[in-house]
Design a protein around this motif. Sequence first.
Motif, PDB file in Angstrom:
ATOM      1  N   GLY A   7     -40.593  40.845 -13.842  1.00 58.66           N
ATOM      2  CA  GLY A   7     -39.343  40.180 -13.602  1.00 58.66           C
ATOM      3  C   GLY A   7     -39.089  39.612 -14.726  1.00 58.66           C
ATOM      4  N   ALA A  26     -33.312  34.944  -9.173  1.00 55.50           N
ATOM      5  CA  ALA A  26     -34.214  35.695  -8.921  1.00 55.50           C
ATOM      6  C   ALA A  26     -35.398  34.502  -8.661  1.00 55.50           C
ATOM      7  CB  ALA A  26     -35.398  35.949  -9.964  1.00 55.50           C
ATOM      8  N   ARG A  30     -37.655  34.729  -4.378  1.00 58.25           N
ATOM      9  CA  ARG A  30     -38.715  35.007  -4.173  1.00 58.25           C
ATOM     10  C   ARG A  30     -38.584  33.982  -3.637  1.00 58.25           C
ATOM     11  NH1 ARG A  30     -40.503  34.116  -9.565  1.00 58.25           N
ATOM     12  NH2 ARG A  30     -40.426  36.060 -10.142  1.00 58.25           N
ATOM     13  N   SER A  33     -38.218  35.778   0.169  1.00 57.63           N
ATOM     14  CA  SER A  33     -39.278  36.573   0.155  1.00 57.63           C
ATOM     15  C   SER A  33     -40.265  36.339   0.991  1.00 57.63           C
ATOM     16  CB  SER A  33     -39.552  38.254  -1.360  1.00 57.63           C
ATOM     17  OG  SER A  33     -40.639  36.698  -2.011  1.00 57.63           O
TER      18      SER A  33
END
Length: 147
Positions: A7, A26, A30, A33
């Motif tokens: 990433g 990001a 994350r 997720s």
Amino acid sequence: MRGAGHGVHDVRERGADVPEAVVLAAGYFRGYSVVGLLAVLGVLFVAVAFGAGRLLRPVVPTPEKLLTYECGVDPVGEGWAHTQVRYYVYAFLYVIFAVDSVFLFPWATVFAAPGYGVTTLVEMFVFLGFLAVGLLYAWKKGVLEWT
């Protein structure tokens, strides 16, 4: 040694110019997720359990099994019954007092903390106002009178 494809952090370590907002986004997504993956696994687990139950259960319908169960007694009359509204008002009163009792303990603990006194006091008076409106409604409906 880390492999490729990790990433934004790998791109930044290799010297590429990545905006700070992309790096923050990001990291933010994350964390969610993991929550999303757990939600999908939970739904999948429940679906598999219900599907297995449907496949493994015996299906032998009889006229007795298709009857409406009513405390072991064969049902008599129609399936439609009138319910008096006053029972809903009793449930409404219960909810008012249950929420009141749930809200009072955290309020008392926060009220004692420094810096929260006035704000917490105003919040409690707003809450007590809603409680008073609910009790006034019940009193106007005559629910609080014992007959």
